[in-house]
Design a protein around this motif. Structure first.
Motif, PDB file in Angstrom:
ATOM      1  N   ILE A  89       5.096   7.312   0.335  1.00 29.88           N
ATOM      2  CA  ILE A  89       4.321   7.392  -0.899  1.00 29.88           C
ATOM      3  C   ILE A  89       3.171   6.406  -0.807  1.00 29.88           C
ATOM      4  N   GLU A  90       1.964   6.910  -1.033  1.00 29.49           N
ATOM      5  CA  GLU A  90       0.801   6.021  -1.130  1.00 29.49           C
ATOM      6  C   GLU A  90       0.848   5.433  -2.539  1.00 29.49           C
ATOM      7  N   LYS A 127       0.803  -1.215   0.000  1.00 30.73           N
ATOM      8  CA  LYS A 127       0.000   0.000   0.000  1.00 30.73           C
ATOM      9  C   LYS A 127       0.844   1.276   0.000  1.00 30.73           C
ATOM     10  N   ARG A 128       2.017   1.205   0.627  1.00 36.71           N
ATOM     11  CA  ARG A 128       2.863   2.396   0.775  1.00 36.71           C
ATOM     12  C   ARG A 128       4.330   2.031   0.581  1.00 36.71           C
ATOM     13  N   ILE A 129       5.137   3.070   0.250  1.00 38.88           N
ATOM     14  CA  ILE A 129       6.584   2.932   0.187  1.00 38.88           C
ATOM     15  C   ILE A 129       7.172   4.013   1.089  1.00 38.88           C
ATOM     16  N   GLY A 130       7.864   3.586   2.127  1.00 38.38           N
ATOM     17  CA  GLY A 130       8.555   4.536   2.995  1.00 38.38           C
ATOM     18  C   GLY A 130       9.921   4.839   2.400  1.00 38.38           C
ATOM     19  N   GLY A 139       2.071   5.666   7.875  1.00 40.44           N
ATOM     20  CA  GLY A 139       3.055   6.290   6.995  1.00 40.44           C
ATOM     21  C   GLY A 139       4.352   6.601   7.714  1.00 40.44           C
ATOM     22  N   LEU A 140       4.236   7.044   8.957  1.00 38.28           N
ATOM     23  CA  LEU A 140       5.421   7.344   9.760  1.00 38.28           C
ATOM     24  C   LEU A 140       6.200   6.066  10.068  1.00 38.28           C
ATOM     25  N   ILE A 141       5.502   4.978  10.321  1.00 39.68           N
ATOM     26  CA  ILE A 141       6.153   3.685  10.552  1.00 39.68           C
ATOM     27  C   ILE A 141       6.960   3.293   9.309  1.00 39.68           C
ATOM     28  N   ASP A 142       6.368   3.481   8.128  1.00 38.80           N
ATOM     29  CA  ASP A 142       7.057   3.121   6.879  1.00 38.80           C
ATOM     30  C   ASP A 142       8.326   3.960   6.693  1.00 38.80           C
TER      31      ASP A 142
END
Length: 157
Positions: free
Chosen positions: A40-41, A20-23, A126-129
């Protein structure tokens, strides 16, 4: 024989690739400290590449450092193969080399860091990623620095 010196400046981009996301994380020019940049979503491969390309250009990135989610037994499972497939396409699109880092437990560590900051992990995905990407990149930077030091000491003799 004197070893070829690595350039002092390094610009690496750390990636924690999820479905779902890229950190994303970057490092200072000396390669000492990794910091989370953005999350990034994920939309489409094309849009993901465009967003990452912008950061690559801004930061003059030389290498991608990607977390590879090994299984606890050390094997490459479905998710790791999925990350490799995405990363191979990304590397070709950006024309950048890739190095992989074992990312087992980085998301767990990132969650623990949030809990220590009295933040809710479920509200800050998002912050975790980003934090996981920073942990991945920091691990790579530390290993690179140790290997460079060992190689320099070996060739001094």
């Amino acid at each position: 024989m004197i070893p070829q010196q690595q350039s002092k400046f390094i610009s690496a981009l750390g990636l924690d690739v999820g479905s779902k996301r890229i950190g994303l994380a970057g490092c200072d020019g000396t390669g000492l400290i990794a910091t989370g940049l953005v999350t990034i979503e994920r939309k489409s491969f094309k849009e993901d590449v465009e967003k990452i390309q912008q950061i690559v250009n801004e930061r003059q990135v030389q290498i991608l450092v990607v977390g590879l989610p090994y299984s606890m037994d050390g094997s490459l499972g479905f998710q790791a193969r999925h990350v490799q497939k995405f990363t191979n396409r990304l590397s070709q699109a950006l024309q950048l080399p890739v190095e992989y880092v074992d990312e087992r437990l980085t998301s767990f560590q990132a969650e623990q860091m949030l809990i220590a900051e009295n933040r809710s992990p479920s509200r800050h995905k998002g912050l975790i990623d980003r934090k996981a990407a920073a942990l991945i990149l920091q691990q790579w930077l530390d290993t690179r620095r140790i290997n460079t030091k060992i190689s320099a000491e070996f060739f001094e003799d």
